[in-house]
Design an enzyme around this catalytic site. Structure first.
Site, PDB file in Angstrom:
ATOM      1  N   GLY A 101      -0.135  12.518  -6.149  1.00  0.00           N
ATOM      2  CA  GLY A 101      -1.228  13.402  -5.700  1.00  0.00           C
ATOM      3  C   GLY A 101       0.647  14.384  -5.942  1.00  0.00           C
ATOM      4  O   GLY A 101       1.619  14.437  -5.497  1.00  0.00           O
ATOM      5  N   GLY A 151      -1.438   8.477  -5.453  1.00  0.00           N
ATOM      6  CA  GLY A 151      -2.675   8.689  -5.777  1.00  0.00           C
ATOM      7  C   GLY A 151      -3.298   7.915  -7.588  1.00  0.00           C
ATOM      8  O   GLY A 151      -4.360   7.658  -7.872  1.00  0.00           O
ATOM      9  N   GLU A 174       4.946   6.244   0.076  1.00  0.00           N
ATOM     10  CA  GLU A 174       4.437   7.003   1.058  1.00  0.00           C
ATOM     11  C   GLU A 174       5.398   7.540   2.056  1.00  0.00           C
ATOM     12  O   GLU A 174       5.624   8.151   2.708  1.00  0.00           O
ATOM     13  CB  GLU A 174       2.498   6.827   1.648  1.00  0.00           C
ATOM     14  CG  GLU A 174       1.919   7.387   0.635  1.00  0.00           C
ATOM     15  CD  GLU A 174       1.679   6.611  -0.619  1.00  0.00           C
ATOM     16  OE1 GLU A 174       1.276   6.438  -1.205  1.00  0.00           O
ATOM     17  OE2 GLU A 174       2.180   5.405  -0.353  1.00  0.00           O
ATOM     18  N   ASP A 182      -2.361   5.317   1.474  1.00  0.00           N
ATOM     19  CA  ASP A 182      -3.439   6.047   1.583  1.00  0.00           C
ATOM     20  C   ASP A 182      -3.740   5.308   0.629  1.00  0.00           C
ATOM     21  O   ASP A 182      -4.075   4.770   0.016  1.00  0.00           O
ATOM     22  CB  ASP A 182      -3.204   7.361   1.858  1.00  0.00           C
ATOM     23  CG  ASP A 182      -3.050   8.188   0.943  1.00  0.00           C
ATOM     24  OD1 ASP A 182      -2.231   7.677  -0.066  1.00  0.00           O
ATOM     25  OD2 ASP A 182      -3.372   9.701   0.589  1.00  0.00           O
TER      26      ASP A 182
END
Length: 495
Positions: A101, A151, A174, A182
């Site tokens: 992302g 993502g 991350e 996530d």
């Protein structure tokens, strides 16, 4: 040409015509340049019953931003309800499927209280799309022909068909930037064999090529050059069922080449990984890795030292939050795992820890190679109270966070449907050895009988024999009854 036209014109008329021609030429050139500079974030294609989205930000490695999410979701929902759509395919242009992302924009919005809702809303939109893709009633094929991180994992992890190629680079990085896995990662990572998911989620280490398939993150492995042929064959399917799509993909898969590199996360190294990362406390993992760094086996001590070095570079807060989330994720539904991750994202955006902003600014904005100035900077300084800020419903950082809005037309995602067409898991193989597998005889079995069982259950699938044999060597011992007939395999541990 102007000379011929000019024979019947005055000089003034000729000059006027020349100026007009130049103006038209300049306009056409500027229009062409403008069209060339306009590149839609996502391309959508239809070919018979095949529907394909192509992430189209190659210079940004197809990183997800809000316009991309807002283009994707309505089209995916439209295709899922269309009788004309048979199969949905996701892919990316350039050298990435999707590298994650646009976290720089997220952090910038999160830093300002007025724009913070925009940062939180980005995660909400992203997680909703990821869940919808996992819940599609139409067959979904994700082609990971390049960098697939963060993502990009979210867009593909729930697909029943995930295609790795020699160009695939998979990672959940991350913790490198002071955040936590996530996009459903706490659900999917916790369901990988052994402690492989814990290792990948905490260190941010990457897997490449065939290893992405062998370790269950992809369901198939196909050489990159065959992807256009795969798309053509998928488009030719009149009534594409899951089994027919699986067969079509398998027909284009390839066996390992003699010079093809093998995953290092097998055998003794893999056993060491499962042992070190089985703990529920980061400090215990660090201790085991330190001890394994002294192991006489060079492959083990090299891997352990590298893993330890990676953890020492990561945000201490992120490591503790990530480990807690992955452990909780193993017992959550996919929907609940996303809700948990929504809370974690919201807490990071709201200031439960400054490390997300510190990590992104240091590593991505300033592009520094130094360890970010994490706060706190050591594991011992991260208390249980700090970790609870990301999970406790009474945490002030979780107040007012939005819940995911999933249309009722999408049925809940249950079980491990994303593993149906992948190689057999260690749990399945263990059940076969122990006799509790639905297709097992319930009696003792030889190694070859276990292999043949899974070759029958996954007919024509490349890699089955290699996977089963590797697991049996690592997790079993041989039992010889000295009767001259059979040598049985016995499951010896569950680490």
């Amino acid at each position: 040409m102007f000379r011929l036209l000019g024979r019947g014109m005055s000089r003034r008329a000729l000059n006027t015509a020349t100026q007009r021609t130049r103006a038209v030429g300049q306009h056409l050139m500027s229009t062409t340049a403008s069209e060339a500079s306009f590149r839609p974030n996502v391309l959508f294609e239809s070919n018979n019953s095949l529907r394909t989205y192509i992430l189209n930000r190659p210079k940004k490695l197809n990183a997800l931003d809000e316009p991309t999410l807002q283009l994707l979701r309505p089209k995916i929902e439209e295709w899922n309800s269309s009788d004309l759509c048979g199969t949905i395919v996701g892919t990316g242009s350039g050298r990435a499927f999707c590298a994650g992302g646009d976290v720089a924009a997220i952090v910038q919005n999160a830093a300002n209280e007025k724009t913070r809702p925009l940062a939180v809303d980005f995660f909400k939109q992203e997680f909703e799309l990821d869940y919808i893709l996992a819940a599609l009633k139409k067959p979904y094929v994700a082609i990971l022909d390049g960098i697939t991180m963060g993502g990009g994992v979210g867009l593909s992890a729930g697909a029943p068909f995930r295609i790795a190629t020699e160009k695939t680079v998979f990672a959940m990085p991350e913790t490198k930037i002071g955040y936590s896995p996530d996009v459903g990662g706490t659900y999917y990572l916790s369901r990988l064999d052994g402690e492989l998911g814990t290792y990948l989620g905490l260190t941010g280490a990457s897997l490449t090529g065939r290893a992405v398939f062998e370790h269950g993150l992809a369901t198939h492995y196909i050489p990159s050059r065959r992807i256009p042929l795969l798309l053509q064959r998928l488009a030719e399917l009149d009534q594409p069922s899951l089994s027919l799509i699986n067969q079509t993909i398998e027909e284009l898969s390839s066996e390992r080449e003699p010079n093809e590199p093998r995953s290092s996360l097998v055998g003794a190294t893999r056993a060491a990984l499962d042992s070190a990362f089985r703990h529920n406390e980061i400090e215990q993992i660090v201790f085991d890795l330190t001890e394994l760094g002294k192991h006489p086996d060079e492959s083990i001590n090299t891997w352990a030292s590298s893993a330890l070095s990676q953890l020492q570079e990561r945000s201490p807060t992120s490591l503790k939050v990530a480990l807690t989330a992955i452990r909780k994720g193993k017992n959550l539904t996919l929907r609940d795992a996303f809700e948990q991750e929504m809370n974690i994202a919201g807490a990071f955006c709201s200031g439960a820890s400054p490390d997300f902003q510190i990590g992104v600014n240091t590593l991505l904005v300033e592009k520094s190679t130094d360890r970010p100035a994490w706060s706190p900077s050591s594991l011992s300084e991260v208390s249980k109270d700090t970790v609870s800020l990301f999970f406790d419903p009474e945490s002030p950082y979780l107040k007012g966070l939005p819940q995911l809005d999933i249309p009722s037309t999408f049925e809940p995602v249950t079980g491990s449907r994303h593993l149906k067409y992948a190689l057999p898991t260690e749990d399945e193989i263990g059940e076969a050895v122990l006799g509790s597998h639905a297709n097992a005889s319930g009696m003792g079995a030889t190694a070859e009988e276990i292999v043949q069982l899974f070759e029958r259950l996954r007919p024509g699938k490349n890699g089955v024999r290699e996977k089963v044999e590797e697991v049996l060597r690592r997790k079993c011992t041989l039992v010889d009854n000295a009767d001259g007939n059979f040598v049985w395999v016995k499951w010896i541990h569950d680490q």
